[in-house]
Structure formats: C-alpha cells, structure tokens
Write an enzyme that holds these catalytic residues in place. Structure first.
Site, PDB file in Angstrom:
ATOM      1  CG  MET A 199      -1.727  -0.970   1.210  1.00  0.00           C
ATOM      2  SD  MET A 199      -3.087  -1.224   2.839  1.00  0.00           S
ATOM      3  CE  MET A 199      -1.983  -1.933   3.749  1.00  0.00           C
TER       4      MET A 199
ATOM      5  CB  CYS B 123      -1.769   0.607  -8.327  1.00  0.00           C
ATOM      6  SG  CYS B 123      -2.063   2.095  -7.686  1.00  0.00           S
TER       7      CYS B 123
END
Length: 340
Positions: free
Chosen positions: A17, A100
C-alpha cells in the site's frame, strides 16, 4: 508455509500500500503474525533512484526475511532495470504492480491500466524475470479492467508462461477502484487454471472472512491491506482462528497502547522527527478510529508539531480509555461524526 523457497510463518500476506507499507509497518505486521509483507511500490524510473523517498523505500535494514519489493512501470527495459536495482539492494522477491487503480499510475499506463494491453504485459513480465535470474518474481493484479472485461484468467496464464512464480489477485476491477464488494469467483476460476500459487485479496477484514475466502477460492493464501491499518494484530487473530477455529481475545487497551508506542518510535527513527510526526498522524488516526472521543482527539492531535506533543497526546488518550475499562469503547461512525 513454503513459498518460493522461503519458509513462512503462515499464508497471510500484507498487501503493498503506497504510503503505508513502509519498513516500520511491515516489521510490525510480521511481528504480529503476518507471514510476508510486500513493500510499497518503487518507481521504475531510474532518474528517481537517488531521491530520498526511493532510498528510504529501498531500506530493508533489520527486516525479517523474505524481503519482497514491489516495482511499478510500463516500460519493459526500465522495469527490468528497476528489478536489478532492487535485487542488488536486498530484495529477495520482486513483485510487479498491475493492481493499483490510482489515476496518477494508470494515466501513464502502469498499474492496473496494463491489463488492457496483454502483449505489453507479457513483454514486461518476461523482461523482469529475465533481469533477475535466481530471484522469484511475483505479480499482483485485479480481476480485469472493468466488469465487462474480466481478463484475470488470461493475465494469469501469461504470467505463468512468462516465469512468474506466484500471483495475487484483488477481487475488484480497475474501474471498481475500492467501491462495492470484492468478488471471489474470478479468483477461484484463476486458481483452477494455473499451477503457480494464487493469493486472494480484497475485503478480508476478519478471521472468519479469511477462512471463507480460502475455502471458496482454493487460494494458497490471503492478502490483507486496508483492514490492517490501525489493526496490525489482525494477522495473529486470523492465524489463531485458522489453526483452532476459535476467536482470539482482543488486545487490551494497554497492549494496543504499547503497540502504538512502539510503532511511533519506529516511525520517528525511520523518517526523522519532522516527517515522522507527519506520517504518524494517519497511523494514530487509524488506531483510534471509531473510539469514544476519537474525533476530537484526532482534530487536536493533527495540530501538534513535535514528537513530545504527539506522544503525550496519544498517552493521555489511551490511558483515559484504560482507566475507564480494559476494553476499548467503540462507537458507530455516525456517532463519532456527530461528536466532531
């Protein structure tokens, strides 16, 4: 669990992340039960290798093996160069980002945008695998570009043929971003069609959900992202539930306070005081989300500028909860918002 030649504690993975899975967070999650943690993505643009941010992301000092580094980009040669750079700087696994959905990534045809161009996917994967012989390469991607184009099975086959050693699939399309519920049928389909390990990702927020997803998809492991923000002990809770079928007692206020304190100390040491205080704000916010009085606390805490002030505010908040009860007192988000 044996994974790509490494002996892991279990089959629980920390999702990469951006802005979250820095070294302090990865180390904390591993300490609290994660088998493997993937770094936040590192750009494939060699011009940025000298930046402080990139050097920090490539800093794995003291980190528990195996060290998995995610790279992102859309040019096969640059991606190969990025893989070599990170392998030379301690990466034991190279992970490729094709999951992503952020516009700043997809607008340059990287991340999940690559799923629209399967021939380019093949060229990138082959270039990266060829660039780091002896270093396992993994791939994270989504179920497709949009719900009418769920091409995860095709991407998975390309990955397997290109020498990718394992794949992680987020149960949403790029168009879904993080909205709606993750679906696991596509992950189950991919698992039935490939020989390499498949890791399931998306909406795994409880031990029971982890058990369900593993059973439903047949996946070799689960990857947990947002649910671990401010709750890194989720990994040990899942580990315990998978092993025993029983829920683990939640951590006490005192233990959560200690975990937060240790996390903040690592952040200050890793980033330095000024940046550390700024980075710490979001983590403190996640640790306190939903707690009685948290909205007022976060507003005040976000104005603080020094390590001493930040630690004192966190101590006061958690000691107040501990004095009231050994269990944290949560309220609904609506109640908290009204309190703000």
């Amino acid at each position: 669990m044996d994974f790509l030649g490494f002996s892991l504690r279990n089959n629980l993975f920390v999702a990469p992340m951006a802005g979250v899975t820095d070294r302090p967070f990865r180390q904390l999650c591993k300490k609290l039960g994660a088998g493997l943690a993937v770094s936040e993505m590192v750009t494939s643009n060699s011009l940025l290798y000298g930046s402080a941010k990139t050097r920090r992301r490539a800093n794995h000092e003291g980190e528990v093996d195996p060290i998995s580094v995610q790279i992102a980009g859309a040019d096969p040669a640059m991606m190969a160069q990025a893989a070599r750079y990170n392998a030379d700087n301690g990466a034991q696994i190279i992970d490729i980002n094709m999951g992503c959905p952020a516009k700043k990534v997809c607008n340059v045809m990287a991340g999940s945008a690559l799923m629209q161009n399967e021939p380019l996917v093949a060229r990138i994967l082959e270039a990266v695998v060829g660039a780091v012989p002896g270093v396992p390469v993994t791939l994270k991607f989504r179920t497709g570009w949009n719900r009418d184009n769920r091409n995860a099975p095709a991407i998975a086959r390309i990955a397997q043929e290109s020498g990718i050693r394992a794949i992680a699939i987020h149960g949403r399309t790029r168009a879904d971003q993080y909205q709606g519920a993750a679906e696991y049928d596509t992950i189950a389909l991919v698992k039935s069609q490939v020989r390499i390990p498949v890791i399931a990702n998306g909406d795994i927020t409880t031990p029971q959900k982890a058990r369900y997803v593993l059973d439903y998809t047949g996946a070799d492991g689960v990857m947990i992202g947002r649910a671990a923000q401010g709750r890194p002990w989720l990994f040990r809770e899942i580990e315990h539930y998978l092993a025993t079928g029983e829920e683990m007692a939640p951590p006490s206020v005192g233990e959560i306070h200690r975990i937060l304190r240790d996390h903040l100390s690592d952040l200050y040491g890793f980033y330095g005081e000024e940046t550390g205080v700024r980075i710490a704000r979001k983590h403190i916010s996640w640790y306190t989300k939903g707690l009685v009085g948290a909205a007022h606390f976060r507003h005040a805490m976000n104005q603080l500028q020094t390590v001493g002030e930040q630690l004192a505010a966190a101590d006061e908040f958690f000691l107040g909860h501990a004095a009231a009860n050994d269990c944290l007192r949560y309220v609904s988000d609506d109640t908290e918002m009204k309190a703000a």
